[in-house]
Design an enzyme around this catalytic site. Structure first.
Site, PDB file in Angstrom:
ATOM      1  N   LYS A   5      48.495  11.001  10.788  1.00 31.06           N
ATOM      2  CA  LYS A   5      49.313  12.245  11.348  1.00 31.06           C
ATOM      3  C   LYS A   5      48.672  13.548  11.222  1.00 31.06           C
ATOM      4  O   LYS A   5      48.591  13.933  10.239  1.00 31.06           O
ATOM      5  CB  LYS A   5      50.522  12.215  10.879  1.00 31.06           C
ATOM      6  CG  LYS A   5      51.417  10.874  11.049  1.00 31.06           C
ATOM      7  CD  LYS A   5      52.790  10.720  10.346  1.00 31.06           C
ATOM      8  CE  LYS A   5      52.535  10.936   8.905  1.00 31.06           C
ATOM      9  NZ  LYS A   5      54.152  10.640   8.164  1.00 31.06           N
ATOM     10  N   THR A  21      61.820  20.925  10.524  1.00 29.72           N
ATOM     11  CA  THR A  21      61.037  19.719  10.533  1.00 29.72           C
ATOM     12  C   THR A  21      61.365  18.595   9.368  1.00 29.72           C
ATOM     13  O   THR A  21      60.348  17.841   9.205  1.00 29.72           O
ATOM     14  CB  THR A  21      59.614  20.317  10.688  1.00 29.72           C
ATOM     15  OG1 THR A  21      59.190  20.745   9.574  1.00 29.72           O
ATOM     16  CG2 THR A  21      59.372  20.777  11.935  1.00 29.72           C
ATOM     17  N   GLY A  80      61.914  15.657   7.497  1.00 35.53           N
ATOM     18  CA  GLY A  80      62.387  14.188   7.672  1.00 35.53           C
ATOM     19  C   GLY A  80      61.413  13.858   8.999  1.00 35.53           C
ATOM     20  O   GLY A  80      61.416  12.612   9.251  1.00 35.53           O
ATOM     21  N   THR A  81      60.333  14.635   9.472  1.00 40.38           N
ATOM     22  CA  THR A  81      59.631  14.161  10.243  1.00 40.38           C
ATOM     23  C   THR A  81      58.822  12.810  10.085  1.00 40.38           C
ATOM     24  O   THR A  81      58.957  11.844  10.971  1.00 40.38           O
ATOM     25  CB  THR A  81      58.438  15.371  10.701  1.00 40.38           C
ATOM     26  OG1 THR A  81      59.098  16.545  10.935  1.00 40.38           O
ATOM     27  CG2 THR A  81      57.819  14.827  11.921  1.00 40.38           C
ATOM     28  N   GLY A  82      58.330  12.526   8.665  1.00 41.56           N
ATOM     29  CA  GLY A  82      57.665  11.396   8.743  1.00 41.56           C
ATOM     30  C   GLY A  82      58.269  10.094   8.691  1.00 41.56           C
ATOM     31  O   GLY A  82      58.105   8.960   8.789  1.00 41.56           O
ATOM     32  N   CYS A  83      59.404  10.419   7.809  1.00 38.24           N
ATOM     33  CA  CYS A  83      60.545   9.317   7.893  1.00 38.24           C
ATOM     34  C   CYS A  83      60.789   9.084   9.179  1.00 38.24           C
ATOM     35  O   CYS A  83      60.970   7.589   9.304  1.00 38.24           O
ATOM     36  CB  CYS A  83      61.751   9.700   6.679  1.00 38.24           C
ATOM     37  SG  CYS A  83      61.245  10.386   5.204  1.00 38.24           S
TER      38      CYS A  83
END
Length: 265
Positions: free
Chosen positions: A175, A206, A208-211
């Site tokens: 990412k 932003t 929580g983007t990865g989860c």
């Protein structure tokens, strides 16, 4: 009525509701699957950061997992915060024995810079968890933490992907959201490459983007999509969620997991 596809998240709880188990279940609901959870840790967390974290015993994590998988079954598993070497190794064993694709988000550091993985657990992530992954989804900080490779340009994403693939996941999604310019990610299995681009939205909320991205990929896999199809779908979903992120509290607010429900309202 037949049951929708079932996805299990193995992750920590975010009391603020923006990341972790809460983000995962919201994503699963939004994408039309039945979400289930194994809680690995409890955090005291809000828009300003993580004030405390308490991991659950391995026996409690193992019991939650077996309870769900042995009775209900799963079409995909997603892992997030695992905190300690003992939990990493237990979860790696569990997903390795489960006949379903696994999306591994090797969570090491929170959005606010708080450590969510013990330094002693890094080797277990490399040697136990990543080899069990259908798709691993590290951000650039996690790539550096796991491999020592530091990425400062889009051209270096390929080298980062190779370094992570060396630990054994079938696919890796690097990412590139921390780079400047468009949000560019690289998905590869070492032979084919898929570059995913999206406009960068001027929105600081932003959390929580990865989860959310990893859970969305798991949803696609549970529906029978290929890895490239699931990742492309997840990228489109999370891009919309970032664009619609909203302020909460005094710090960084969450992405909007329900953005599609609110379009046009």
């Amino acid at each position: 009525m037949s049951a929708p596809p079932r996805v299990l998240t193995v992750a920590g709880s975010d009391s603020g509701g923006g990341a972790g188990i809460q983000a995962d279940l919201k994503t699963m609901l939004a994408l039309g699957v039945h979400g289930m959870s194994v809680i690995t840790a409890v955090t005291a967390q809000n828009s300003l950061g993580v004030q405390g974290a308490w991991e659950l015993p391995v026996a409690a994590v193992r019991a939650q997992y077996r309870s769900v998988v042995d009775d209900i079954g799963v079409q995909a598993v997603k892992t997030g915060m695992l905190a300690s070497a003992e939990l990493v190794e237990a979860v790696a064993e569990l997903i390795g024995d489960t006949a379903a694709p696994a999306v591994v988000d090797p969570v090491g550091i929170s959005k606010h810079g708080d450590s969510l993985l013990a330094a002693s657990a890094l080797d277990s992530v490399r040697t136990k968890l990543l080899p069990a992954a259908t798709v691993a989804t590290p951000n650039l900080d996690e790539v550096a933490q796991l491999t020592g490779v530091r990425v400062e340009s889009e051209e270096q994403l390929r080298g980062a992907a190779a370094a992570v693939l060396a630990y054994g996941p079938k696919w890796v999604l690097i990412k590139g959201g921390h780079l400047s310019g468009d949000a560019v990610d690289l998905l590869t299995d070492g032979s084919e490459e898929h570059w995913l681009r999206a406009p960068r939205h001027d929105n600081r909320h932003t959390h929580g983007t990865g989860c959310t991205l990893a859970s969305a990929i798991a949803c696609g896999l549970a529906k029978g999509q290929s890895v490239p199809e699931a990742v492309a779908m997840a990228k489109e979903y999370v891009t919309g969620a970032i664009a619609a992120g909203f302020a909460l509290g005094g710090g960084i607010g969450p992405v909007d997991h329900g953005w599609r429900f609110r379009v046009g309202t």
